[in-house]
Design a protein around this motif. Structure first.
Motif, PDB file in Angstrom:
ATOM      1  N   ALA A  89      12.367 -33.609   2.852  1.00  0.00           N
ATOM      2  CA  ALA A  89      12.336 -33.013   1.230  1.00  0.00           C
ATOM      3  C   ALA A  89      11.760 -34.244  -0.220  1.00  0.00           C
ATOM      4  O   ALA A  89      11.697 -33.579  -0.790  1.00  0.00           O
ATOM      5  CB  ALA A  89      14.229 -32.672   0.882  1.00  0.00           C
ATOM      6  N   ARG A  90      11.230 -35.351   0.086  1.00  0.00           N
ATOM      7  CA  ARG A  90      11.010 -36.304  -0.357  1.00  0.00           C
ATOM      8  C   ARG A  90       9.980 -35.864  -0.264  1.00  0.00           C
ATOM      9  O   ARG A  90       9.355 -37.295  -1.052  1.00  0.00           O
ATOM     10  CB  ARG A  90      11.944 -37.784  -0.502  1.00  0.00           C
ATOM     11  CG  ARG A  90      12.957 -37.784  -0.476  1.00  0.00           C
ATOM     12  CD  ARG A  90      13.369 -38.978  -0.404  1.00  0.00           C
ATOM     13  NE  ARG A  90      15.411 -38.839  -0.554  1.00  0.00           N
ATOM     14  CZ  ARG A  90      15.660 -40.205  -0.915  1.00  0.00           C
ATOM     15  NH1 ARG A  90      15.597 -40.742  -0.763  1.00  0.00           N
ATOM     16  NH2 ARG A  90      17.194 -39.584  -1.234  1.00  0.00           N
ATOM     17  N   ILE A  91       8.458 -35.261   0.227  1.00  0.00           N
ATOM     18  CA  ILE A  91       7.308 -35.621   0.190  1.00  0.00           C
ATOM     19  C   ILE A  91       6.938 -34.626  -1.517  1.00  0.00           C
ATOM     20  O   ILE A  91       7.462 -34.435  -2.336  1.00  0.00           O
ATOM     21  CB  ILE A  91       6.682 -34.766   1.142  1.00  0.00           C
ATOM     22  CG1 ILE A  91       6.891 -32.763   0.845  1.00  0.00           C
ATOM     23  CG2 ILE A  91       7.011 -34.958   2.233  1.00  0.00           C
ATOM     24  CD1 ILE A  91       6.139 -32.153   1.839  1.00  0.00           C
ATOM     25  N   THR A  92       5.700 -35.989  -1.904  1.00  0.00           N
ATOM     26  CA  THR A  92       5.283 -36.139  -3.269  1.00  0.00           C
ATOM     27  C   THR A  92       4.012 -35.104  -3.158  1.00  0.00           C
ATOM     28  O   THR A  92       3.263 -35.548  -3.045  1.00  0.00           O
ATOM     29  CB  THR A  92       5.572 -37.140  -3.804  1.00  0.00           C
ATOM     30  OG1 THR A  92       6.554 -38.025  -3.511  1.00  0.00           O
ATOM     31  CG2 THR A  92       4.817 -37.373  -5.319  1.00  0.00           C
ATOM     32  N   ALA A  93       3.481 -34.609  -4.641  1.00  0.00           N
ATOM     33  CA  ALA A  93       2.482 -33.944  -4.159  1.00  0.00           C
ATOM     34  C   ALA A  93       1.930 -34.687  -5.324  1.00  0.00           C
ATOM     35  O   ALA A  93       1.662 -35.778  -5.333  1.00  0.00           O
ATOM     36  CB  ALA A  93       2.604 -33.323  -6.202  1.00  0.00           C
ATOM     37  N   GLY A  94       0.662 -34.392  -4.492  1.00  0.00           N
ATOM     38  CA  GLY A  94      -0.557 -35.402  -4.753  1.00  0.00           C
ATOM     39  C   GLY A  94      -1.027 -37.109  -3.409  1.00  0.00           C
ATOM     40  O   GLY A  94      -2.578 -37.175  -2.991  1.00  0.00           O
ATOM     41  N   LYS A  95      -0.373 -36.262  -2.407  1.00  0.00           N
ATOM     42  CA  LYS A  95       0.051 -37.929  -1.258  1.00  0.00           C
ATOM     43  C   LYS A  95      -0.495 -36.997  -0.141  1.00  0.00           C
ATOM     44  O   LYS A  95      -0.701 -35.947  -0.407  1.00  0.00           O
ATOM     45  CB  LYS A  95       1.159 -38.466  -1.268  1.00  0.00           C
ATOM     46  CG  LYS A  95       2.547 -39.109  -2.002  1.00  0.00           C
ATOM     47  CD  LYS A  95       2.563 -40.339  -2.035  1.00  0.00           C
ATOM     48  CE  LYS A  95       2.961 -40.865  -2.566  1.00  0.00           C
ATOM     49  NZ  LYS A  95       2.922 -42.527  -2.922  1.00  0.00           N
ATOM     50  N   LYS A  96      -1.273 -37.846   0.445  1.00  0.00           N
ATOM     51  CA  LYS A  96      -2.571 -37.043   0.967  1.00  0.00           C
ATOM     52  C   LYS A  96      -2.037 -37.051   2.566  1.00  0.00           C
ATOM     53  O   LYS A  96      -0.684 -37.748   2.781  1.00  0.00           O
ATOM     54  CB  LYS A  96      -3.271 -37.898   1.850  1.00  0.00           C
ATOM     55  CG  LYS A  96      -4.635 -38.022   2.994  1.00  0.00           C
ATOM     56  CD  LYS A  96      -5.277 -38.991   3.269  1.00  0.00           C
ATOM     57  CE  LYS A  96      -6.058 -39.409   4.276  1.00  0.00           C
ATOM     58  NZ  LYS A  96      -6.997 -40.058   4.154  1.00  0.00           N
ATOM     59  N   TYR A  97      -2.633 -35.945   3.391  1.00  0.00           N
ATOM     60  CA  TYR A  97      -1.607 -35.901   4.760  1.00  0.00           C
ATOM     61  C   TYR A  97      -2.379 -35.376   5.578  1.00  0.00           C
ATOM     62  O   TYR A  97      -3.691 -35.227   5.513  1.00  0.00           O
ATOM     63  CB  TYR A  97      -0.257 -34.969   4.775  1.00  0.00           C
ATOM     64  CG  TYR A  97      -0.233 -33.332   4.517  1.00  0.00           C
ATOM     65  CD1 TYR A  97      -1.045 -32.751   5.612  1.00  0.00           C
ATOM     66  CD2 TYR A  97      -0.350 -32.579   3.416  1.00  0.00           C
ATOM     67  CE1 TYR A  97      -1.344 -31.440   5.082  1.00  0.00           C
ATOM     68  CE2 TYR A  97      -0.796 -31.586   3.434  1.00  0.00           C
ATOM     69  CZ  TYR A  97      -1.058 -30.925   4.489  1.00  0.00           C
ATOM     70  OH  TYR A  97      -1.993 -29.277   4.195  1.00  0.00           O
ATOM     71  N   VAL A  98      -2.255 -35.819   7.451  1.00  0.00           N
ATOM     72  CA  VAL A  98      -3.132 -35.490   8.116  1.00  0.00           C
ATOM     73  C   VAL A  98      -2.525 -34.603   9.532  1.00  0.00           C
ATOM     74  O   VAL A  98      -1.436 -35.520   9.797  1.00  0.00           O
ATOM     75  CB  VAL A  98      -4.001 -37.269   9.009  1.00  0.00           C
ATOM     76  CG1 VAL A  98      -4.744 -36.361  10.142  1.00  0.00           C
ATOM     77  CG2 VAL A  98      -4.138 -37.426   7.640  1.00  0.00           C
ATOM     78  N   ILE A  99      -2.955 -33.581   9.499  1.00  0.00           N
ATOM     79  CA  ILE A  99      -2.445 -33.216  10.683  1.00  0.00           C
ATOM     80  C   ILE A  99      -3.492 -33.209  12.338  1.00  0.00           C
ATOM     81  O   ILE A  99      -4.750 -33.007  11.802  1.00  0.00           O
ATOM     82  CB  ILE A  99      -2.112 -31.532  10.641  1.00  0.00           C
ATOM     83  CG1 ILE A  99      -0.655 -31.353   9.462  1.00  0.00           C
ATOM     84  CG2 ILE A  99      -1.284 -30.862  12.130  1.00  0.00           C
ATOM     85  CD1 ILE A  99      -0.773 -30.043   8.985  1.00  0.00           C
ATOM     86  N   LEU A 100      -2.789 -34.139  13.406  1.00  0.00           N
ATOM     87  CA  LEU A 100      -3.532 -33.846  14.292  1.00  0.00           C
ATOM     88  C   LEU A 100      -2.872 -32.476  15.737  1.00  0.00           C
ATOM     89  O   LEU A 100      -2.142 -32.512  15.711  1.00  0.00           O
ATOM     90  CB  LEU A 100      -3.174 -35.071  14.664  1.00  0.00           C
ATOM     91  CG  LEU A 100      -3.825 -36.601  14.369  1.00  0.00           C
ATOM     92  CD1 LEU A 100      -3.595 -37.841  14.998  1.00  0.00           C
ATOM     93  CD2 LEU A 100      -5.210 -36.477  14.015  1.00  0.00           C
ATOM     94  N   LYS A 101      -4.262 -31.853  15.385  1.00  0.00           N
ATOM     95  CA  LYS A 101      -4.079 -30.964  16.596  1.00  0.00           C
ATOM     96  C   LYS A 101      -4.612 -30.973  18.282  1.00  0.00           C
ATOM     97  O   LYS A 101      -5.657 -31.453  17.970  1.00  0.00           O
ATOM     98  CB  LYS A 101      -4.622 -29.862  16.130  1.00  0.00           C
ATOM     99  CG  LYS A 101      -4.221 -28.882  15.157  1.00  0.00           C
ATOM    100  CD  LYS A 101      -4.312 -27.456  14.271  1.00  0.00           C
ATOM    101  CE  LYS A 101      -3.586 -27.603  12.914  1.00  0.00           C
ATOM    102  NZ  LYS A 101      -4.307 -25.946  12.400  1.00  0.00           N
TER     103      LYS A 101
END
Length: 410
Positions: A89-101
């Motif tokens: 619930a605390r993820i912030t707009a503008g932050k980078k994320y990576v998904i490894l598939k």
């Protein structure tokens, strides 16, 4: 006919033998160099299909994973399992994320990596075993030396050297008790020995610390050396070449980097009331929302609003000294609250009788309003006894290194 055919064959053989063999290149198969292994966040990225993105306004954890094929039931299970380490619930707009598939036909998402800041990140494992952990990117420290000269402002002097503005705040913090940065002069010079942080040895991540500095203001050098006197907390303070602490009882000003728009004076034409009256404070013009800090430790004795003062805070420091901060856009403390020097007590605004955003700083000595710049305020403490010899031994090589750095000239 057979004889002719035999002769013709011999001619062809001898013609082939006569060719220049130097032009016949030997073709060799060149071995391809091994592809460098790219490892980040503790994973070999070539082992996955990698998705790099930024959290948009309105995004949430479930919506992001849904776009990548994770059903709602799995999202709920993940959220419940990792909530103590990672709060979706605390993820912030503008932050980078990576998904490894996974590199399978379904491109199954296996890991979600949230970049908390440049250095810290959180990994959420979403495979058969759900878990989460926090970690840091590798950070290296690089020692730097710098010299600069003031032509118009300290910020411009730093920019001329291609330096981070973070150093401006470092210098202003170090010298806030001893140098009036509103009175810097053209030709004032500074030298610093400091440490910078780099991620993966290449990406600048801020200033780690300042080891030593000297600021020549009006021809007088002000030395500052970082020294740890409290081994329990590990906290360092700045002292000069005589082992005197730079930190004083009062800060020079209640905010960083603005300008004095009106000084303490017994007679001034009031811009709102349009009449001559005493101005028993110092006005610091600054953008709305600039943090205002208390100039010394104390207790809040008023956090209120009046038509003249607007939003204001008043702090009693001891039986002798009291300060007041007027025209705030917002107050950040309550009546009776204990505050420490440098605590944010409010934010610059233009409430009350004010024509523009500023803070009016007022100062009382024994119940009488005075000009703080004309007071003989309490001085800083010194390092005493045997610790003083240890201090001088510690700063000797730093001072020599500082003195060997050439001052930059205009």
């Amino acid at each position: 006919m057979k004889k002719f055919s035999f002769l013709f064959l011999l001619l062809l053989i001898f013609a082939g033998c006569g060719e220049d063999t130097k032009d016949q290149a030997v073709v060799k198969t060149k071995k391809s160099e091994p592809k460098p292994v790219v490892k980040e966040y503790g994973f070999v990225l070539d082992d996955f299909d990698v998705v790099v993105d930024t959290i948009e306004r309105g995004d949430n954890f479930g919506y992001i994973l849904d776009r990548h094929g994770v059903d709602r039931g799995k999202v709920f299970e993940i959220s419940q399992t990792v909530k103590d380490t990672f709060n979706p619930a605390r993820i912030t707009a503008g932050k980078k994320y990576v998904i490894l598939k996974a590199k399978d036909s379904a491109h199954t998402p296996l890991h979600f990596i949230y970049q908390n800041n440049k250095i810290d990140y959180t990994v959420v494992n979403m495979g058969d075993s759900i878990s989460a952990f926090t970690a840091k990117k590798p950070v290296s420290i690089k020692r730097r030396e710098v010299s600069g000269v003031v032509t118009s402002s300290l910020s411009e002097a730093m920019q001329a050297q291609g330096l981070s503005n973070l150093l401006v705040y470092q210098l202003s913090d170090i010298y806030q008790w001893s140098i009036d940065f509103f009175k810097l002069q053209k030709g004032d010079q500074f030298k610093m020995i400091y440490n910078e942080k780099y991620i993966d040895d290449t990406i600048f991540a801020g200033v780690e610390s300042v080891d030593a500095a000297v600021f020549k203001h009006s021809g007088r050098p002000f030395y500052a050396f970082s020294y740890e006197t409290d081994s329990l907390t590990g906290q360092a303070s700045f002292y000069d070449e005589d082992a005197k602490a730079l930190q004083s009882f009062f800060l020079k000003a209640p905010l960083n980097y603005s300008r004095i728009s009106s000084r303490y004076q017994k007679r001034r034409f009031h811009p709102v009331q349009k009449r001559w009256k005493a101005h028993l404070g110092t006005d610091y013009a600054a953008p709305t929302g600039t943090p205002i800090t208390t100039t010394a430790d104390g207790t809040v004795i008023a956090s209120s609003y009046t038509s003249g003062n607007g939003n204001y805070v008043k702090v009693r420091h001891n039986k002798k000294y009291t300060t007041q901060y007027l025209h705030m856009s917002k107050r950040n403390v309550r009546n009776g609250q204990a505050v420490k020097q440098g605590d944010v007590i409010g934010f610059v605004g233009s409430t009350g009788l004010a024509t523009g955003p500023h803070v009016c700083y007022r100062f009382w000595v024994n119940g009488k309003q005075v000009d703080p710049y004309r007071q003989n305020l309490p001085t800083a403490k010194k390092i005493e006894g045997a610790k003083k010899d240890d201090y001088f031994a510690f700063i000797a090589p730093l001072k020599e290194e500082l003195d060997n750095i050439s001052y930059k000239k205009i």
